[in-house]
Design a protein around this motif. Structure first.
Motif, mmCIF file in Angstrom:
data_model
loop_
_atom_site.group_PDB
_atom_site.id
_atom_site.type_symbol
_atom_site.label_atom_id
_atom_site.label_comp_id
_atom_site.label_asym_id
_atom_site.label_seq_id
_atom_site.Cartn_x
_atom_site.Cartn_y
_atom_site.Cartn_z
ATOM 1 N N GLY A 119 0.782 -1.238 0.000
ATOM 2 C CA GLY A 119 0.000 0.000 0.000
ATOM 3 C C GLY A 119 0.806 1.276 0.000
ATOM 4 N N CYS A 120 2.134 1.167 -0.034
ATOM 5 C CA CYS A 120 2.981 2.361 0.014
ATOM 6 C C CYS A 120 3.141 2.941 -1.396
ATOM 7 C CB CYS A 120 4.345 2.012 0.595
ATOM 8 S SG CYS A 120 5.446 3.428 0.811
ATOM 9 N N ARG A 121 3.029 4.261 -1.513
ATOM 10 C CA ARG A 121 3.170 4.947 -2.795
ATOM 11 C C ARG A 121 4.499 5.700 -2.825
ATOM 12 N NH1 ARG A 121 -2.340 8.291 -3.423
ATOM 13 N NH2 ARG A 121 -1.627 8.490 -5.601
ATOM 14 N N SER A 122 5.017 5.912 -4.031
ATOM 15 C CA SER A 122 6.272 6.653 -4.169
ATOM 16 C C SER A 122 6.062 7.863 -5.066
ATOM 17 C CB SER A 122 7.378 5.758 -4.730
ATOM 18 O OG SER A 122 7.017 5.195 -5.982
ATOM 19 N N PHE A 123 6.649 9.003 -4.656
ATOM 20 C CA PHE A 123 6.441 10.272 -5.346
ATOM 21 C C PHE A 123 7.756 11.018 -5.528
ATOM 22 C CE2 PHE A 123 2.621 9.879 -2.483
ATOM 23 C CZ PHE A 123 1.670 9.644 -3.466
ATOM 24 N N ILE A 124 7.697 12.026 -6.401
ATOM 25 C CA ILE A 124 8.629 13.155 -6.401
ATOM 26 C C ILE A 124 7.769 14.413 -6.410
ATOM 27 C CG2 ILE A 124 10.420 11.894 -7.659
ATOM 28 C CD1 ILE A 124 9.657 13.696 -10.128
ATOM 29 N N ALA A 125 8.380 15.564 -6.162
ATOM 30 C CA ALA A 125 7.622 16.819 -6.200
ATOM 31 C C ALA A 125 8.519 17.961 -6.653
ATOM 32 C CB ALA A 125 7.034 17.144 -4.818
ATOM 33 N N ASP A 126 7.981 18.795 -7.542
ATOM 34 C CA ASP A 126 8.651 20.020 -8.001
ATOM 35 C C ASP A 126 10.150 19.808 -8.232
ATOM 36 O OD1 ASP A 126 6.311 21.534 -7.985
ATOM 37 O OD2 ASP A 126 6.554 22.104 -5.891
ATOM 38 N N PRO A 127 10.506 18.935 -9.181
ATOM 39 C CA PRO A 127 11.936 18.713 -9.470
ATOM 40 C C PRO A 127 12.567 19.938 -10.111
ATOM 41 C CG PRO A 127 10.591 17.624 -11.115
ATOM 42 C CD PRO A 127 9.642 18.138 -10.068
ATOM 43 N N VAL A 128 13.892 19.921 -10.250
ATOM 44 C CA VAL A 128 14.614 21.083 -10.775
ATOM 45 C C VAL A 128 14.264 21.388 -12.224
ATOM 46 C CG1 VAL A 128 16.546 20.849 -9.185
ATOM 47 C CG2 VAL A 128 16.600 19.633 -11.369
ATOM 48 N N VAL A 129 13.650 20.428 -12.919
ATOM 49 C CA VAL A 129 13.308 20.635 -14.336
ATOM 50 C C VAL A 129 11.886 21.129 -14.529
ATOM 51 C CG1 VAL A 129 14.987 18.998 -15.249
ATOM 52 C CG2 VAL A 129 12.726 18.164 -14.535
ATOM 53 N N VAL A 130 11.221 21.558 -13.454
ATOM 54 C CA VAL A 130 9.880 22.124 -13.614
ATOM 55 C C VAL A 130 9.936 23.240 -14.656
ATOM 56 C CG1 VAL A 130 8.141 23.584 -12.513
ATOM 57 C CG2 VAL A 130 8.948 21.531 -11.357
ATOM 58 N N ASP A 131 9.084 23.128 -15.674
ATOM 59 C CA ASP A 131 9.085 24.075 -16.794
ATOM 60 C C ASP A 131 7.681 24.613 -17.003
ATOM 61 O OD1 ASP A 131 9.190 25.473 -19.149
ATOM 62 O OD2 ASP A 131 10.313 23.966 -20.253
ATOM 63 N N GLU A 132 7.480 25.863 -16.602
ATOM 64 C CA GLU A 132 6.206 26.554 -16.790
ATOM 65 C C GLU A 132 6.415 27.864 -17.557
ATOM 66 O OE1 GLU A 132 4.345 24.872 -12.564
ATOM 67 O OE2 GLU A 132 5.284 26.838 -12.626
ATOM 68 N N LEU A 133 7.526 27.916 -18.328
ATOM 69 C CA LEU A 133 7.883 29.147 -19.031
ATOM 70 C C LEU A 133 6.804 29.553 -20.023
ATOM 71 C CD1 LEU A 133 11.660 28.559 -19.909
ATOM 72 C CD2 LEU A 133 10.689 29.640 -17.877
ATOM 73 N N ASN A 134 6.609 30.872 -20.141
ATOM 74 C CA ASN A 134 5.723 31.340 -21.198
ATOM 75 C C ASN A 134 6.454 31.269 -22.542
ATOM 76 O OD1 ASN A 134 7.156 33.837 -21.774
ATOM 77 N ND2 ASN A 134 6.231 34.723 -19.933
ATOM 78 N N ASP A 135 5.707 31.388 -23.616
ATOM 79 C CA ASP A 135 6.281 31.186 -24.953
ATOM 80 C C ASP A 135 7.411 32.165 -25.260
ATOM 81 O OD1 ASP A 135 4.585 29.084 -25.431
ATOM 82 O OD2 ASP A 135 3.093 30.273 -26.507
ATOM 83 N N MET A 136 7.264 33.423 -24.840
ATOM 84 C CA MET A 136 8.301 34.416 -25.120
ATOM 85 C C MET A 136 9.585 34.113 -24.368
ATOM 86 S SD MET A 136 6.210 38.020 -25.313
ATOM 87 C CE MET A 136 5.337 37.751 -23.769
ATOM 88 N N ALA A 137 9.449 33.575 -23.145
ATOM 89 C CA ALA A 137 10.625 33.293 -22.320
ATOM 90 C C ALA A 137 11.495 32.198 -22.920
ATOM 91 C CB ALA A 137 10.192 32.892 -20.912
ATOM 92 N N ARG A 138 10.917 31.328 -23.734
ATOM 93 C CA ARG A 138 11.672 30.220 -24.313
ATOM 94 C C ARG A 138 12.596 30.663 -25.449
ATOM 95 N NH1 ARG A 138 9.477 25.702 -22.262
ATOM 96 N NH2 ARG A 138 7.310 25.830 -21.579
ATOM 97 N N ILE A 139 12.278 31.791 -26.079
ATOM 98 C CA ILE A 139 12.990 32.203 -27.290
ATOM 99 C C ILE A 139 14.269 32.946 -26.936
ATOM 100 C CG2 ILE A 139 12.846 33.577 -29.409
ATOM 101 C CD1 ILE A 139 9.799 33.166 -29.295
ATOM 102 N N SER A 140 15.382 32.474 -27.483
ATOM 103 C CA SER A 140 16.648 33.182 -27.335
ATOM 104 C C SER A 140 16.964 33.894 -28.648
ATOM 105 C CB SER A 140 17.775 32.200 -26.974
ATOM 106 O OG SER A 140 18.217 31.502 -28.130
#
Length: 354
Positions: A119-140
């Protein structure tokens, strides 16, 4: 609810046991360089670190009867923020990732131990690769190079939620700029619960940090790469690692030592620290443009936020456009535990990694 938290780092594995919100056990297991040197890769350390965790639980008479085990998230593909149930695809992506960090072991160890507990579950949370960038922020400035999001997502989001709660508000209702001051420095614009812009705090973007060069003059960096003086590994170590940032300038990445040198009148140390403050402040101010200046608060967190001089100098430079709130340090173990607890209580839904 009984929760085991596992946070692997470069030279240690931190573990904690929580009963609901209460931490009842905490330990940092140190790993010597000699111990780790026998393993060709970080993934090869899996059995070694897992067994140490199990041994310490046994030595401290802690039974394996957890409702959940949550590990530090690793360098998988980009994800939205949240809690993720560990699955086989996640573990396979960790094993085959082009990047590598000790945090990669968190989900693998958590999953392997959880399998032995009914019955034990395994998780991760908010890893370093969380990506919520807006479209403009992605463009270099080059179509060959897209901006990516690697940052202190776990601590930033946990502190942002804590700040919102302290104000009697919801994280999802605020515009926040959060600055994490650690071995690397990340500055993120949190737009109603999503980090829509943030510097890559690992691979050469943003302000100088104790172990990061930050943004460098691009053409000069290219010339250095082709100078014949350094190979690829040596160049990368000058972007992220002990050959970069304050460590390269001052010969140490220990900010307590740097603070002592500044307090004792070391002019070079003060000049380099002041330069770091200057560039961090510019990064914070730049994120203000993401919100057109409509910022509810600036939050400063991370281990270096204990140094009053740095916080005071940053506040002088950025408080003109939003109030500054300081949450020094970081408690990633508690942040992970609370994320798991929210899922177990049905307050948040665990996402599927796919």
């Amino acid at each position: 609810m009984k929760i085991l938290v596992i946070n692997p780092g470069s030279t240690s594995t931190k573990i904690a046991v929580f009963e609901d919100e209460k931490q009842v056990f905490k330990l940092s297991i140190s790993h010597s360089l000699e111990e780790l040197a026998q393993y060709k890769s970080i993934i090869d350390q899996f059995e070694f670190r897992k067994q140490l965790v199990l041994n310490e639980l046994k030595n401290n008479n802690i039974e394996l009867n957890f409702n959940a085990i949550i590990g530090r998230g690793g360098l998988t593909k980009p994800l939205e923020g949240g809690v993720y149930e560990v699955n086989e695809l996640m573990k396979e992506d960790i094993r085959t990732s082009t990047h590598s960090h000790a945090c990669d072991l968190g989900c693998i160890i958590a999953s392997d131990i959880a399998k032995e507990i009914p019955g034990c579950r395994s998780f991760i949370a908010d890893p370093v690769v969380v990506d919520e960038l807006n479209d403009m922020a992605r463009i270099s400035g080059s179509p060959l190079l897209q901006r990516v999001s690697i940052w202190h997502a776990l601590n930033q989001k946990a502190i942002a939620r804590r700040f919102a709660q302290d104000q009697g508000k919801r994280y999802e209702d605020l515009n926040l700029i959060v600055c994490h001051l650690g071995g690397g420095i990340s500055v993120a614009a949190h737009d109603h619960g999503r980090a829509v812009d943030v510097n890559n705090a690992l691979d050469g973007e943003g302000p100088m940090a104790p172990e990061r060069a930050g943004t460098l003059p691009a053409a000069d960096l290219v010339r250095l790469c082709f100078s014949g003086k350094f190979n690829e590994k040596e160049i990368l170590s000058r972007i992220s690692g002990k050959e970069s940032g304050l460590s390269a300038h001052l010969g140490t990445n220990d900010m307590r030592e740097v603070e002592n040198r500044v307090n004792e009148g070391d002019e070079k140390a003060k000049k380099i620290v002041d330069a770091m403050i200057y560039h961090v402040a510019k990064s914070i101010a730049a994120q203000g443009a993401v919100f057109c200046g409509k910022v509810d608060a600036i939050i400063i967190t991370g281990g270096i936020a204990h140094w009053k001089y740095i916080v005071d100098e940053l506040t002088k430079r950025v408080s003109y456009f939003a109030p500054v709130h300081v949450y020094p340090g970081e408690d990633e173990l508690e942040a992970l535990a609370l994320n798991a607890l929210a899922v177990l209580r049905g307050e948040r839904e665990a996402k599927e990694y796919k």
